[in-house]
Design an enzyme around this catalytic site. Structure first.
Site: not given
Ligand code: IMP
Length: 426
Positions: A12-13, A16, A39-41, A223, A238
């Site tokens: 992720g990150d 995208k 997610a964070g864009h 992600q 995730t």
């Molecule tokens: P969850 O998706 O909040 O359940 O987190 C599960 C794992 O995915 C953790 O390690 C989070 O840090 C990672 N994760 C979830 N969304 C992102 C994202 O958008 N970018 C990076 N890591 C993510």
């Protein structure tokens, strides 16, 4: 370009959001296919910065159809906030459509996410705390709330009551938490839901018609491959499918309709949360990458772990996604490095391996083998064509392309919209 998928090739990150935002003018619709507000864009354009968690970044483009498809899980509170903020700043320009089949992240999902992470203690996943795992779990347990349920309060009340009953037994017995009031949970969902209700539709005929009239669709993942529930570094993943196959599942588009898959990877690697990261640099090099790359989570503000590009994992991601092109991002972050390392294999149990089982118990024992490249030591943020890029950088890119067997068709040399170089007809 027919149907194009943008998929994260790392944890992720990868950037995208920028790639989607840049490409979306060429498409008739942008469809987000999985994940939620975890997610964070970040999109930077003409000096302005926008941060999204749920809205597809195409929303900044006038009249663009932006679909949150069935595979997404939606926190109505976050989505309503994003809609309000963008509307107030005059940038809510696209046409938002939310699939009635998308599942809702309820307040009790966020609570359960938090409780379970606390209970796990040192073994915690390091989730974003946005209720993603519990929401997807309920979907598969067949007790989830769909966006379409927000349109019928009788159905919504019944479903919330049932779900809260099961959550309460867990909350009280396992987490020693007081039981939740189903009526209150229902009211909270009605209140937050009312802001997104006008956008909820059945997206199957909408997507079918778009495909039938030859529209160009951009399917946007959240992600990355290594966080995929089946194909990632389990259990530190995730709860959805960021991979290309997830784009088909999440949107209801047949795999036979896909024309191009762009896998997005940084020129180095980052990871947030726990789990193995063989090329991690827990040293001055990693700190320099973090500072130069502003590697702090968009969603949680957490420090991202930083390390070298890992071609063993990237090759795996290319395979799993059937990627046709690579978008190599944040190349400029490495501008000041004297030398650049790229992981080309691992030592595992005393032997060299070039492929790896991603299970954390195995990955955690792998030691990277690096190929070293001289740094280009030059500012590249103003360069706009491959011919301008330093020779040393081009040989690094050529090496990566050779190992992956696909072209690096997009090169991102800075955070801004303009700081991008396109190749190979994209
Ligand atoms: P969850 O998706 O909040 O359940 O987190 C599960 C794992 O995915 C953790 O390690 C989070 O840090 C990672 N994760 C979830 N969304 C992102 C994202 O958008 N970018 C990076 N890591 C993510």
């Amino acid at each position: 370009m027919g149907v194009t998928v943008i998929v994260g090739a790392q944890w992720g990150d990868e950037g995208k959001g920028k790639i989607t935002h840049l490409l979306s003018p060429k498409f008739d619709a942008v469809v987000r296919y999985q994940g939620g507000s975890n997610a964070g864009h970040t999109v930077k354009t003409r000096g302005s910065t926008y941060k999204f968690h749920l809205l597809p970044s195409g929303i900044l483009h006038e009249g663009k159809k932006c679909i949150l498809a069935a595979g997404v899980v939606i926190d109505p509170t976050t989505l309503a906030r994003e809609i309000t903020e963008l509307t107030e700043s005059g940038y809510f320009k696209g046409e938002l459509i939310i699939s009635s089949d998308a599942h809702i992240v309820a307040p009790y999902h966020k609570l359960l996410d938090e409780m379970e992470e606390k209970r796990l203690g040192k073994s915690a996943i390091g989730t974003t705390g946005h209720g993603i795992g519990p929401a997807y779990s309920d979907k598969y347990l067949r007790i989830g709330i769909k966006a379409g349920d927000l349109l019928d309060h009788d159905i919504l009340r019944r479903k919330v009551e049932y779900a809260v009953e099961t959550k309460n037994s867990l909350l009280t017995a396992l987490y020693s938490h007081e039981p939740l009031d189903a009526g209150e949970q229902f009211e909270m969902m009605v209140e937050s839901g009312k802001h997104i209700v006008p956008f909820i539709k059945n997206t199957i005929p909408i997507i079918r018609d778009l495909l039938a009239n030859g529209s160009e669709l951009l399917l946007e993942g959240a992600q990355g491959t290594l966080l995929d529930i089946d194909y990632g570094t389990y259990p530190f993943v995730t709860s959805s499918h960021p991979v290309t196959a997830g784009a088909c599942l999440g949107t209801g588009i047949s795999p036979l309709k896909l024309n191009r898959v762009i896998a997005v990877s940084k020129a180095y690697a980052t990871r947030v949360g726990n789990g193995s990261f063989p090329t991690e640099q827990r040293n001055d090099l990693g700190d320099r990458m973090r500072e130069a790359g502003r590697e702090y989570g968009t969603t949680t503000g957490r420090k991202r772990r930083c390390g070298w590009l890992d071609l063993v994992l990237l090759k795996y991601a290319i395979l799993i996604n059937g990627a046709t092109d690579i978008a190599l991002t944040k190349i400029d972050v490495l501008n000041e490095f004297d030398s650049i390392n790229v992981c080309v294999g691992y030592m595992y149990k005393g032997e060299r391996i070039d492929e790896v089982d991603l299970d954390d118990s195995i990955l955690s024992k792998c030691k990277p083998i690096y190929e070293e490249f001289p740094g280009w030591k030059e500012e590249i943020g103003y360069m706009r064509s491959p011919d301008e890029l330093p020779e040393k950088l081009m040989s690094f890119i050529g090496f990566v392309e050779g190992k992956l067997g696909i072209p690096a068709s997009i090169l991102s040399v800075g955070p801004d919209h303009d700081q991008t170089i396109f190749r190979n007809g994209i």
